[in-house]
Design a protein around this motif. Sequence first.
Motif, mmCIF file in Angstrom:
data_model
loop_
_atom_site.group_PDB
_atom_site.id
_atom_site.type_symbol
_atom_site.label_atom_id
_atom_site.label_comp_id
_atom_site.label_asym_id
_atom_site.label_seq_id
_atom_site.Cartn_x
_atom_site.Cartn_y
_atom_site.Cartn_z
ATOM 1 N N ARG A 113 0.823 -1.208 0.000
ATOM 2 C CA ARG A 113 0.000 0.000 0.000
ATOM 3 C C ARG A 113 0.863 1.267 0.000
ATOM 4 N N HIS A 138 -1.208 -1.194 -3.917
ATOM 5 C CA HIS A 138 -2.598 -1.651 -3.773
ATOM 6 C C HIS A 138 -2.829 -2.115 -2.345
ATOM 7 N N TRP A 275 -12.766 1.070 -12.130
ATOM 8 C CA TRP A 275 -11.422 0.686 -11.648
ATOM 9 C C TRP A 275 -10.402 0.751 -12.778
ATOM 10 N N LEU A 277 -5.885 0.697 -13.441
ATOM 11 C CA LEU A 277 -4.496 0.666 -12.946
ATOM 12 C C LEU A 277 -3.620 1.337 -13.979
ATOM 13 N N GLN A 285 -0.366 1.652 -10.216
ATOM 14 C CA GLN A 285 -1.161 2.211 -9.123
ATOM 15 C C GLN A 285 -2.618 2.307 -9.537
ATOM 16 N N ALA A 286 -3.500 2.027 -8.594
ATOM 17 C CA ALA A 286 -4.927 2.194 -8.865
ATOM 18 C C ALA A 286 -5.236 3.680 -8.853
#
Length: 298
Positions: A113, A138, A275, A277, A285-286
């Motif tokens: 994260r 994530h 969503w 990425l 990265q999201a």
Amino acid sequence: MPGWLWLAALAGGVAAALLLYWLLVLTEGAYLGPGTVTALYNRAARRYDAIKQFDDDDEAYFLGRPIARFLAGQTSPAHSPPWLLDVATGTGRLPLAVLRSSAGGCRIVALDRSAAMLAQAQQKLAAQGWPDVVLLAHDASRLPFADSRFAVVACLEALEFMPAPAAALIELLRVVQPGGLLVTTNRIGRDAALLPGRVFSRARLAELLRSHGAASVEIMPWQLDYDLVFAVRQDQGAPSETASWTDLLRCPLCRAAPELASGPDLAVVCPRCCWRLELTQGLWQAERLRKSLQPASS
Ligand SMILES: C[S@@+](CC[C@H](N)C(=O)[O-])C[C@H]1O[C@@H](n2cnc3c(N)ncnc32)[C@H](O)[C@@H]1O
Ligand SMILES: [Zn+2]
């Protein structure tokens, strides 16, 4: 002010200071939510390795060699190298230990994260000749992967930071392929007493893993404050062959298979929901997390 009021105020101040110390230092933000944990690790990323002082021989003995041996048993010349997922990879400790011992016998996705921790991992992996590890910023609680895709899934020294460690453990097992290996840790000793609700008894941990598909579970003392756990998933059906890491992906919100997006930056998008990425400076990265994931120092 009467004396007793001074005393009460002093006691209140000491209690508040102790509470803050427990929340921010002893438990590293674990009870303040993933955003706080991430912010603290973003701040500490550059100092992390100096604090931990990992010993290369120990890392090879306990992690690198056993996992490399397991991976060698999963590899066949007819298939591409197996996939390893390291969840909460930090500065890349486990990928580095495995790569040093396996000489490239697997393909690796390293997820965390904290973008700042991943940036440290990126530098070390590149410097040691392994720039191909996929780095993904994530959250671990909902992994963006299809079921049963990884020959090895690891998550070291991190379950206790997750709001629901049992659910996180089940989520890790979900993405282990049949006959694949889960490697994780559980806090023990004095530190465990400071983390109510975030650690398991050995019996509860073994029972949880078995009831969610682990055929064999080995829990061994490792460090003063951690047990090391190896669990092999029941072997039902053949693992599926995957050409590229994007084939492993599933939208964590609706479970659709994402598609490669056209545009200046490399990106994958869910065809059903929002969503997405994106690959930025070597880090996936999201979109929705990017703001909260930025390293504090950048
Ligand atoms: C003590 S470090 C362990 C890092 C590495 N596994 C190791 O053994 O050196 C804990 C790591 O967990 C990550 N982490 C904590 N909560 C997380 C979450 N919910 N999702 C993904 N990573 C998380 C932190 O950012 C940090 O890098
Ligand atoms: Zn979706």
